[in-house]
Design a protein around this motif. Structure first.
Motif, PDB file in Angstrom:
ATOM      1  N   TYR A 135       2.234  -5.410  -6.201  1.00 29.24           N
ATOM      2  CA  TYR A 135       2.677  -4.040  -6.532  1.00 29.24           C
ATOM      3  C   TYR A 135       2.144  -3.624  -7.907  1.00 29.24           C
ATOM      4  O   TYR A 135       2.228  -2.476  -8.294  1.00 29.24           O
ATOM      5  CB  TYR A 135       4.208  -3.957  -6.506  1.00 29.24           C
ATOM      6  CG  TYR A 135       4.764  -4.458  -5.195  1.00 29.24           C
ATOM      7  CD1 TYR A 135       4.786  -3.644  -4.064  1.00 29.24           C
ATOM      8  CD2 TYR A 135       5.208  -5.777  -5.063  1.00 29.24           C
ATOM      9  CE1 TYR A 135       5.243  -4.116  -2.847  1.00 29.24           C
ATOM     10  CE2 TYR A 135       5.671  -6.256  -3.859  1.00 29.24           C
ATOM     11  CZ  TYR A 135       5.684  -5.431  -2.750  1.00 29.24           C
ATOM     12  OH  TYR A 135       6.128  -5.897  -1.553  1.00 29.24           O
ATOM     13  N   MET A 136       1.608  -4.607  -8.651  1.00 25.06           N
ATOM     14  CA  MET A 136       1.049  -4.339  -9.971  1.00 25.06           C
ATOM     15  C   MET A 136      -0.435  -3.980  -9.887  1.00 25.06           C
ATOM     16  O   MET A 136      -0.926  -3.152 -10.643  1.00 25.06           O
ATOM     17  CB  MET A 136       1.136  -5.639 -10.794  1.00 25.06           C
ATOM     18  CG  MET A 136       2.135  -5.650 -11.893  1.00 25.06           C
ATOM     19  SD  MET A 136       1.789  -7.109 -12.921  1.00 25.06           S
ATOM     20  CE  MET A 136       2.890  -8.271 -12.233  1.00 25.06           C
ATOM     21  N   VAL A 137      -1.140  -4.652  -8.964  1.00 27.80           N
ATOM     22  CA  VAL A 137      -2.606  -4.545  -8.916  1.00 27.80           C
ATOM     23  C   VAL A 137      -3.092  -3.087  -8.829  1.00 27.80           C
ATOM     24  O   VAL A 137      -4.078  -2.732  -9.490  1.00 27.80           O
ATOM     25  CB  VAL A 137      -3.177  -5.397  -7.758  1.00 27.80           C
ATOM     26  CG1 VAL A 137      -4.697  -5.283  -7.709  1.00 27.80           C
ATOM     27  CG2 VAL A 137      -2.790  -6.850  -7.936  1.00 27.80           C
ATOM     28  N   GLY A 151       0.828  -1.203   0.000  1.00 26.47           N
ATOM     29  CA  GLY A 151       0.000   0.000   0.000  1.00 26.47           C
ATOM     30  C   GLY A 151       0.859   1.250   0.000  1.00 26.47           C
ATOM     31  O   GLY A 151       0.580   2.225  -0.713  1.00 26.47           O
ATOM     32  N   MET A 152       1.918   1.241   0.824  1.00 24.90           N
ATOM     33  CA  MET A 152       2.793   2.419   0.907  1.00 24.90           C
ATOM     34  C   MET A 152       3.574   2.616  -0.386  1.00 24.90           C
ATOM     35  O   MET A 152       3.802   3.741  -0.822  1.00 24.90           O
ATOM     36  CB  MET A 152       3.785   2.241   2.060  1.00 24.90           C
ATOM     37  CG  MET A 152       3.143   2.229   3.436  1.00 24.90           C
ATOM     38  SD  MET A 152       4.415   1.983   4.707  1.00 24.90           S
ATOM     39  CE  MET A 152       3.467   1.235   5.998  1.00 24.90           C
ATOM     40  N   ILE A 153       3.974   1.509  -1.023  1.00 25.08           N
ATOM     41  CA  ILE A 153       4.819   1.623  -2.215  1.00 25.08           C
ATOM     42  C   ILE A 153       3.993   1.878  -3.474  1.00 25.08           C
ATOM     43  O   ILE A 153       4.329   2.736  -4.287  1.00 25.08           O
ATOM     44  CB  ILE A 153       5.649   0.318  -2.385  1.00 25.08           C
ATOM     45  CG1 ILE A 153       6.644   0.186  -1.224  1.00 25.08           C
ATOM     46  CG2 ILE A 153       6.390   0.285  -3.722  1.00 25.08           C
ATOM     47  CD1 ILE A 153       7.262  -1.176  -1.096  1.00 25.08           C
ATOM     48  N   ALA A 154       2.892   1.123  -3.635  1.00 23.88           N
ATOM     49  CA  ALA A 154       2.186   1.147  -4.921  1.00 23.88           C
ATOM     50  C   ALA A 154       0.830   1.839  -4.858  1.00 23.88           C
ATOM     51  O   ALA A 154       0.220   2.083  -5.895  1.00 23.88           O
ATOM     52  CB  ALA A 154       2.018  -0.271  -5.431  1.00 23.88           C
ATOM     53  N   GLY A 155       0.321   2.113  -3.678  1.00 22.15           N
ATOM     54  CA  GLY A 155      -0.967   2.792  -3.573  1.00 22.15           C
ATOM     55  C   GLY A 155      -2.127   1.826  -3.428  1.00 22.15           C
ATOM     56  O   GLY A 155      -1.936   0.623  -3.190  1.00 22.15           O
ATOM     57  N   GLU A 156      -3.317   2.379  -3.605  1.00 20.92           N
ATOM     58  CA  GLU A 156      -4.521   1.570  -3.359  1.00 20.92           C
ATOM     59  C   GLU A 156      -4.850   0.662  -4.542  1.00 20.92           C
ATOM     60  O   GLU A 156      -4.974   1.135  -5.679  1.00 20.92           O
ATOM     61  CB  GLU A 156      -5.729   2.482  -3.098  1.00 20.92           C
ATOM     62  CG  GLU A 156      -6.975   1.653  -2.808  1.00 20.92           C
ATOM     63  CD  GLU A 156      -8.205   2.507  -2.527  1.00 20.92           C
ATOM     64  OE1 GLU A 156      -8.114   3.735  -2.646  1.00 20.92           O
ATOM     65  OE2 GLU A 156      -9.251   1.903  -2.191  1.00 20.92           O
ATOM     66  N   PRO A 157      -5.031  -0.609  -4.268  1.00 22.82           N
ATOM     67  CA  PRO A 157      -5.496  -1.493  -5.351  1.00 22.82           C
ATOM     68  C   PRO A 157      -6.982  -1.266  -5.586  1.00 22.82           C
ATOM     69  O   PRO A 157      -7.740  -1.120  -4.636  1.00 22.82           O
ATOM     70  CB  PRO A 157      -5.217  -2.893  -4.808  1.00 22.82           C
ATOM     71  CG  PRO A 157      -5.069  -2.752  -3.329  1.00 22.82           C
ATOM     72  CD  PRO A 157      -4.795  -1.315  -3.007  1.00 22.82           C
ATOM     73  N   LYS A 158      -7.397  -1.250  -6.855  1.00 20.52           N
ATOM     74  CA  LYS A 158      -8.808  -0.954  -7.155  1.00 20.52           C
ATOM     75  C   LYS A 158      -9.744  -2.155  -6.932  1.00 20.52           C
ATOM     76  O   LYS A 158     -10.847  -1.973  -6.442  1.00 20.52           O
ATOM     77  CB  LYS A 158      -8.973  -0.467  -8.598  1.00 20.52           C
ATOM     78  CG  LYS A 158      -7.998   0.618  -9.046  1.00 20.52           C
ATOM     79  CD  LYS A 158      -8.183   1.926  -8.326  1.00 20.52           C
ATOM     80  CE  LYS A 158      -7.259   3.012  -8.859  1.00 20.52           C
ATOM     81  NZ  LYS A 158      -5.824   2.724  -8.863  1.00 20.52           N
ATOM     82  N   PRO A 159      -9.344  -3.367  -7.335  1.00 19.36           N
ATOM     83  CA  PRO A 159     -10.304  -4.476  -7.146  1.00 19.36           C
ATOM     84  C   PRO A 159     -10.594  -4.715  -5.667  1.00 19.36           C
ATOM     85  O   PRO A 159      -9.672  -4.850  -4.868  1.00 19.36           O
ATOM     86  CB  PRO A 159      -9.578  -5.691  -7.742  1.00 19.36           C
ATOM     87  CG  PRO A 159      -8.493  -5.114  -8.599  1.00 19.36           C
ATOM     88  CD  PRO A 159      -8.106  -3.819  -7.966  1.00 19.36           C
TER      89      PRO A 159
END
Lengths: 651, 332
Positions: free
Chosen positions: A640-642, A256-264
């Motif tokens: 980190y992709m999601v 979450g800190m590195i890639a942000g909020e996942p949408k699904p």
């Protein structure tokens, strides 16, 4: 009357008894009992088969198929599975890998390990602050310490043996800092305890959960407490699907800190069954991400589903950057493969273009080196070494390298009417590789004759002792289709050369047992792996002589049992260098040159993965034009992709 | 006294068959080219865990002990018999180590029983009814049509039928689910409904394929019995058609069908391998498939021993029950 009814009554009772027995068993069937289940609100649009709104659910294919033990989540127990979303969504590692840059980055760790001495035996490791387990307990150095102690003190864990070779001691400095002392120099500690390819076995476990377990060796850890941005919501007791739900506190995870909020909101990892059913699911928009299909299935999918996308929008469709290359390996101590001349003869007797066409219709990139021809490594090794490969000559002056393979392959495919083949030579090389060994059966025959081989009256090759040369190539039976097809294609060209070659298709258990024990002549295996420019870890395990054990015993590495003082000496020298030391790549190139001269196995192609997606519900998946990460849906880096995936709004 | 002697002899044969079967299944996997311990070690090391040779040896010893492979072959055999006969313990599964084999079998059995038992019985009933009608009324047009259908269906492998059903009812007309997915918990209505719904296609493929054989065999039996003198005599005597068909022909023709049914029911414990794989059905067939793929011979021994016991038990029961169905047979 009573007598006439007797047989019927009896038969009825027997059948009823059997049915009741079956029902009694059904009563005992385990049912999921997870705490996060909530009543699903009424929503517009389709629902998935597990009751979640389709437009909020990403459906991911499960590479490994059915999970027979779906409630086993202890990451250190043998038999625990990870590709069902577990390590992609709910387990984080200390250091992760970005496969585009080929660089590791700190994940649960706040930074890369900091060496505290020149010997690289003492390190400071800092944990990222503000990370929490999914049950609300903070992740601290106590979890790190507990995990290390638990692994070292539980010999039943296969990983215990490995960690005992690494860790000498540790000291907890504060809530987020640990000092680790290693038993041997570890200039690449990030590689040793972090992700390099698919994932890494070192994963923190929550101390507060595991310390309550009676015996960590048999503790199932179900339902699992997550360190990733998703948590297990539900699981099919039969192991066909796993439903993961986004954590409300996703910000309190490293991903979450590195890639942000996942949408699904939900990710459903689903195994539909054989490939044809997975393709039907894709056509019906019930599968968003495929983990691996054949070129033939891709053809059907793209014709039936206009929203289906492959890595490329045209030939070769597949992603060619999978980190293991395929080819034919030999058990070197087994005669006649101990002779360098024999291995070179086999290389020159291989019509690699024919093999490429027969294996995957030419959608393959060749590799003459011990490391896969993926984008990063092709730039680091294959292309810089191409001039050397062109000049490389045997003692008699013969130059075996064919630098024109890519151009010839491009022409062949264009002649077949294939569209989308580049015309620029550099682009062609990027696509099909820097070149491979010449197809020169005459030179191959000359090499064999130089070590005592002769042709029999039927034109087939005889070993130096006069007996026919018979070879069996091990091939995967129901998995790894590229390697399977490669074995048959190679057998075909070698048979034409006059060798009596047979392919033996083997199920996974036997295939790997044979590989590890060295109980085969030749096999369609893939010992050449790598992702980052520093491929020391991959090469040392594959080629250092210290790992050689007698045939019949499982090899801890170097399964082909190739003993080379030259290669081992270079690897020893490399063992003291860090990944970012400029000498590392330089020395590794010297290793590649020495390796080519000896050619201990025959790498042929990088792996082409058909890993398409359906963009009906979700979009912005990575592809060749949007290359923010490789399509490694079954790797730990998936989390980190999601966050990049976007909903299309379709319901 | 005759019954007791008959029962004892059958019990003796029953025990002997099981012992020979279990003994065979103990030794056969040991002739396989793969060793479960080495396969396990190979898998651990092929996943990137590199170990020093002494660590490999330690892990090997631990696995040998876990799999019950310590000692000579004879000692292993005695230990195996003790474990299996006294506690029904086949050891841990290799593919799903350390889950005990019996746990896996216990989970798979209800699914296979539900699917195969019900579809085998349905196929048997349908096949025998159609076979009886077409055999007894063998000169009628519909009888020939039914026979032609049965002859057409019989040679089609059941997995081809399964694929056809998938294409028809999952892809072209998506009425049934693509893959097995049960909702709810037993014994809720949701669980029962979704289990039945998910099982219709796999069951249909087995019923259609299975009925063909029953139709043909019952037709052959009933048409032959219809030619017997006692049937002609009954007709001449004016006995009703229904009674002749039900009590004269059926009762004589049904005996070999019952024997076959018993063996088919025993075979239920093998699962329906390809059907289960095609429909992603979690039964014993899938388990056997996994065992073969992973060289998991503890699991292989467990599943096949179960099948041996089931078939032997079915045969034993048929032997005991036969005299109830056929008054001509007596316990001797």
């Amino acid at each position: 009357m009573r007598a006439r009814c007797q047989p019927v009554t009896l038969a009825f009772l027997v059948i009823a008894g059997l049915l009741l027995g079956a029902c009694a068993q059904l009563v005992q069937a385990p049912a999921p009992s997870l705490p996060t289940a909530e009543a699903t609100p009424v929503v517009e649009g389709r629902l998935t088969e597990v009751g979640t709104p389709r437009h909020e659910t990403l459906i991911l294919d499960h590479l490994d198929g059915r999970v027979d033990n779906p409630t086993q989540f202890n990451p250190y127990m043998s038999g625990t599975r990870f590709n069902q979303g577990y390590h992609q969504l709910a387990l984080s590692n200390m250091w992760e890998m970005n496969t585009v840059t080929g660089q590791q980055f700190p994940a649960m760790a706040a930074e890369m390990p900091e060496p505290l001495n020149e010997d690289y035996t003492k390190f400071r490791i800092k944990l990222r602050q503000g990370m929490y387990w999914s049950d609300g307990v903070e992740i601290t150095s106590d979890d790190f310490a507990y995990t290390v102690d638990m692994i070292l003190n539980t010999p039943e864990f296969g990983y215990s043996g490995f960690l005992k070779q690494v860790v000498k001691s540790y000291k907890v400095i504060d809530r987020y800092t640990i000092e680790l002392e290693t038993l041997r120099p570890e200039p690449r500690l990030g590689y040793t305890l972090g992700v390099t390819v698919w994932g890494d076995a070192f994963r923190l476990v929550p101390k507060h959960v595991f310390e309550k377990a009676e015996n960590p060796a048999t503790f199932n850890f179900y339902p699992p407490v997550s360190s990733g941005p998703y948590v297990l919501k539900d699981v099919d007791p039969n192991g066909y699907w796993f439903l993961w739900e986004k954590r409300q506190d996703w910000q309190r995870t490293d991903a979450g800190m590195i890639a942000g909020e996942p949408k699904p909101k939900y990710i459903l990892v689903r195994f539909y069954g054989p490939e044809e059913k997975r393709v039907i699911a894709g056509i019906q928009h019930d599968l968003d991400i495929f983990t691996d299909i054949t070129p033939e299935s891709w053809d059907i999918l793209r014709q039936k589903n206009p929203y289906a996308k492959a890595w490329y929008d045209h030939f070769p469709w597949a992603n060619l950057d999978d980190p293991c290359e395929r080819g034919i390996a030999f058990v070197i101590p087994n005669s006649p493969y101990e002779k360098k001349e024999v291995r070179w003869a086999l290389a020159l007797a291989t019509d690699i273009q024919k093999v490429s066409l027969a294996t995957f219709a030419g959608m393959l990139r060749v590799s003459p080196l011990a490391t896969p021809p993926i984008h990063i490594l092709q730039e680091t090794y294959h292309k810089p070494l191409r001039p050397w490969l062109i000049d490389f000559a045997f003692e008699d002056g013969y130059k075996p390298f064919d630098p024109d393979f890519a151009v010839k392959m491009a022409k062949t495919l264009r002649d077949q009417g294939i569209e989308g083949i580049p015309t620029d030579e550099q682009e062609i090389i990027d696509l099909f590789g820097v070149g491979w060994w010449k197809y020169d059966p005459e030179k191959a025959a000359q090499l064999l004759e130089s070590v005592g081989f002769k042709r029999g009256a039927d034109g087939k090759w005889l070993l130096p002792d006069g007996t026919p040369w018979r070879m069996t190539i091990n091939a995967p039976a129901n998995f790894e289709v590229q390697s399977q097809r490669l074995a048959y294609a190679v057998a075909d060209v070698w048979r034409q050369f006059g060798i009596d070659v047979n392919v033996q298709a083997m199920e996974a258990g036997t295939f790997w047992s044979s590989w590890s024990n060295g109980t085969f002549d030749a096999g369609s295996y893939w010992p050449g792996c790598g992702v980052a420019p520093d491929i020391y870890d991959n090469m040392v395990s594959a080629w250092h002589k210290k790992y050689i054990v007698p045939i019949g015993q499982p090899a801890p590495g170097n399964a082909v049992r190739y003993e080379s003082d030259t290669l081992s000496a270079i690897l020893d020298e490399l063992s003291f260098l860090t990944s970012d030391d400029p000498k590392t790549v330089e020395l590794m190139r010297e290793f590649m040159k020495a390796w080519v001269a000896e050619l201990p196995w025959l790498p042929m192609f990088g792996t082409s993965k058909f890993v398409p997606v359906d963009t009906y519900y979700w979009t912005n998946f990575p592809d060749a034009n949007n290359y923010y990460e490789g399509p490694w849906w079954w790797w730990s880096l998936f989390k980190y992709m999601v966050p990049k995936f976007e909903p299309t709004g379709r319901r | 006294m005759g019954f007791v002697r008959f029962l004892l002899s059958r019990i003796l044969i029953y025990i002997l068959v099981i012992w020979v079967g279990i003994t065979t299944i103990f030794f056969i996997p040991r002739l396989m080219p793969s060793d479960p311990v080495e396969a396990m070690l190979g898998r651990v090391m092929s996943q990137g865990a590199f170990m020093e040779p002494e660590q490999v040896q330690a892990l090997r010893q631990s696995l040998i002990a876990s799999f019950g492979l310590e000692g000579t072959l004879g000692q292993q055999y005695v230990g195996f018999l003790k474990r299996v006969l006294l506690t029904g313990d086949f050891g841990p599964s290799l593919a799903m180590f350390p889950t005990p084999v019996m746990d896996l079998i216990r989970k798979a059995i209800p699914w296979s029983l539900f699917l195969l038992l019900s579809s085998a019985i349905i196929a048997w009933v349908i096949g025998n009814v159609i076979g009886l009608l077409s055999g007894y009324y063998r000169h009628k047009v519909y009888s020939r049509i039914l026979e032609a259908i049965a002859v057409t269906i019989y040679p089609i492998p059941y997995y081809i039928l399964a694929l056809i059903l998938i294409i028809l009812f999952v892809y072209i007309k998506p009425i049934f689910p693509l893959s097995f997915s049960v909702q709810g918990k037993f014994p809720s209505l949701q669980f029962i409904v979704s289990t039945v719904y998910n099982s219709i296609l796999p069951a249909l493929s087995i019923v259609i394929a299975g009925s063909g054989w029953w139709v043909l065999s019952m037709k052959a039996l009933s048409s032959s019995i219809s030619e017997e003198d006692f049937v002609r005599f009954a007709k001449l005597k004016g006995v009703g058609e229904g009674k002749i068909m039900g009590q004269y022909v059926l009762r004589n023709a049904i005996l070999p069908q019952i024997t076959m049914l018993a063996l088919v029911l025993g075979g239920v414990f093998n699962g329906a391998l390809i059907t289960e794989i095609l429909f992603a059905y979690p039964g014993l067939g899938t388990l056997i498939y996994t065992a073969v793929l992973q060289a998991d011979y503890n699991l292989l021994m467990g599943t096949i021993s179960l099948s041996i016991i089931a078939v032997a038990t079915a045969t034993f029961l048929v032997d005991l029950l036969y005299p109830f169905f056929d008054p001509r047979i007596r316990y001797r």
